[in-house]
Write a protein that holds these residues in place. Structure first.
Motif, PDB file in Angstrom:
ATOM      1  N   HIS A   1      54.954  54.841  17.820  1.00  8.13           N
ATOM      2  CA  HIS A   1      56.051  54.354  17.081  1.00  8.13           C
ATOM      3  C   HIS A   1      57.054  53.769  17.605  1.00  8.13           C
ATOM      4  O   HIS A   1      57.888  53.210  17.083  1.00  8.13           O
ATOM      5  CB  HIS A   1      56.081  54.968  15.676  1.00  8.13           C
ATOM      6  N   VAL A   2      57.214  54.222  19.031  1.00  7.10           N
ATOM      7  CA  VAL A   2      58.127  53.736  19.823  1.00  7.10           C
ATOM      8  C   VAL A   2      58.169  52.610  20.430  1.00  7.10           C
ATOM      9  O   VAL A   2      57.000  52.229  21.076  1.00  7.10           O
ATOM     10  CB  VAL A   2      59.034  54.732  20.756  1.00  7.10           C
ATOM     11  N   ILE A   3      58.994  51.641  20.064  1.00  3.62           N
ATOM     12  CA  ILE A   3      58.634  50.158  20.439  1.00  3.62           C
ATOM     13  C   ILE A   3      59.625  49.856  21.796  1.00  3.62           C
ATOM     14  O   ILE A   3      59.612  48.847  22.276  1.00  3.62           O
ATOM     15  CB  ILE A   3      58.736  49.037  19.397  1.00  3.62           C
ATOM     16  N   GLY A   4      60.647  50.614  21.751  1.00  3.78           N
ATOM     17  CA  GLY A   4      61.617  50.511  23.152  1.00  3.78           C
ATOM     18  C   GLY A   4      62.346  51.379  23.125  1.00  3.78           C
ATOM     19  O   GLY A   4      62.594  52.324  22.198  1.00  3.78           O
TER      20      GLY A   4
ATOM     21  N   THR B   1      74.079  60.184  28.940  1.00  5.41           N
ATOM     22  CA  THR B   1      73.567  59.057  27.921  1.00  5.41           C
ATOM     23  C   THR B   1      73.026  59.258  26.796  1.00  5.41           C
ATOM     24  O   THR B   1      72.778  60.360  26.693  1.00  5.41           O
ATOM     25  CB  THR B   1      72.670  58.390  29.074  1.00  5.41           C
ATOM     26  N   SER B   2      73.102  58.371  26.057  1.00  6.75           N
ATOM     27  CA  SER B   2      72.189  58.567  24.448  1.00  6.75           C
ATOM     28  C   SER B   2      71.272  57.968  24.835  1.00  6.75           C
ATOM     29  O   SER B   2      71.257  56.461  24.948  1.00  6.75           O
ATOM     30  CB  SER B   2      73.216  58.130  23.530  1.00  6.75           C
ATOM     31  N   LEU B   3      69.986  58.428  24.608  1.00 12.13           N
ATOM     32  CA  LEU B   3      68.847  57.914  24.663  1.00 12.13           C
ATOM     33  C   LEU B   3      68.306  57.511  23.179  1.00 12.13           C
ATOM     34  O   LEU B   3      68.027  58.242  22.459  1.00 12.13           O
ATOM     35  CB  LEU B   3      67.804  58.615  25.462  1.00 12.13           C
ATOM     36  N   VAL B   4      68.076  56.133  23.053  1.00 10.82           N
ATOM     37  CA  VAL B   4      67.820  55.861  21.606  1.00 10.82           C
ATOM     38  C   VAL B   4      66.237  55.098  21.546  1.00 10.82           C
ATOM     39  O   VAL B   4      65.946  53.973  22.316  1.00 10.82           O
ATOM     40  CB  VAL B   4      69.033  54.703  20.998  1.00 10.82           C
ATOM     41  N   ALA B   5      65.734  55.878  20.956  1.00 12.77           N
ATOM     42  CA  ALA B   5      64.016  55.244  20.453  1.00 12.77           C
ATOM     43  C   ALA B   5      64.038  54.224  19.428  1.00 12.77           C
ATOM     44  O   ALA B   5      64.363  54.786  18.296  1.00 12.77           O
ATOM     45  CB  ALA B   5      63.037  56.603  20.347  1.00 12.77           C
ATOM     46  N   THR B   6      63.939  53.108  19.773  1.00 11.91           N
ATOM     47  CA  THR B   6      63.823  51.987  18.580  1.00 11.91           C
ATOM     48  C   THR B   6      62.309  52.061  18.051  1.00 11.91           C
ATOM     49  O   THR B   6      61.226  52.163  18.711  1.00 11.91           O
ATOM     50  CB  THR B   6      63.959  50.611  19.426  1.00 11.91           C
ATOM     51  N   THR B   7      62.315  52.146  16.747  1.00  8.35           N
ATOM     52  CA  THR B   7      61.105  51.880  15.989  1.00  8.35           C
ATOM     53  C   THR B   7      61.156  51.005  14.888  1.00  8.35           C
ATOM     54  O   THR B   7      62.404  50.657  14.437  1.00  8.35           O
ATOM     55  CB  THR B   7      60.618  53.510  15.537  1.00  8.35           C
TER      56      THR B   7
END
Length: 167
Positions: free
Chosen positions: A109-112, A127-133
């Motif tokens: 479900h991770v798209i970026g 860094t803050s790592l943000v998984a876009t869904t």
């Protein structure tokens, strides 16, 4: 135990719920202490300044000076709460204190991925790592991750996307 059983029932596996998390290291811990204690010091100074400016005796502000000491256990708990993992096809992110939060997101479900860093984070190599869904809250954030760990996690979950940006 109830939360773990419920999480395992919802996810269909207990691996993400019980996964051992990768710690974010000393720089992330120092950041938790700096933010908690620094905020408490500024707040204590501001609260103490008002009565002193109005002519109150110096000893009347002594209770306020306890605030930075109270921030220490809070900072320790926040530092202990940071972590992430990749377990059984799920990205797991944990953070917070008092109300600890552990997010699970299926890798499919991770798209970026977005890497976001403030000036202060960049100075510490974090860094803050943000998984876009596309569903739910639209993203899951893994905060204060050392940059190499963040890139490795992103590359492991979406190698076809991330590999093209690696030198």
């Amino acid at each position: 135990a109830v939360v773990q059983r419920a999480g395992a029932a919802v996810l269909g596996t207990d691996a993400p719920v019980r996964a051992e998390l990768t710690r974010h290291g000393p720089a992330a811990s120092r950041r938790r202490y700096t933010r908690a204690v620094g905020t408490a010091v500024v707040l204590a100074a501001a609260v103490a300044a008002v009565p002193l400016a109005l002519g109150a005796p110096w000893w009347s502000v002594l209770p306020v000076l306890v605030l930075p000491l109270l921030a220490l256990p809070l900072a320790a708990d926040r530092a202990r709460g940071l972590g992430h993992a990749l377990a059984d096809g799920h990205v797991v992110a944990r953070s917070g204190t008092l109300a600890r939060r552990r997010d699970h997101l299926e890798v499919d479900h991770v798209i970026g991925w977005n890497l976001r860093a403030t000036w202060f984070q960049r100075r510490l190599g974090l860094t803050s790592l943000v998984a876009t869904t596309a569903g739910g809250p639209q993203s899951v954030t893994v905060i204060d991750v050392p940059e190499p760990l963040a890139v490795a996690l992103a590359a492991e979950t979406l190698p076809h996307v991330v590999r093209q940006f690696l030198a």
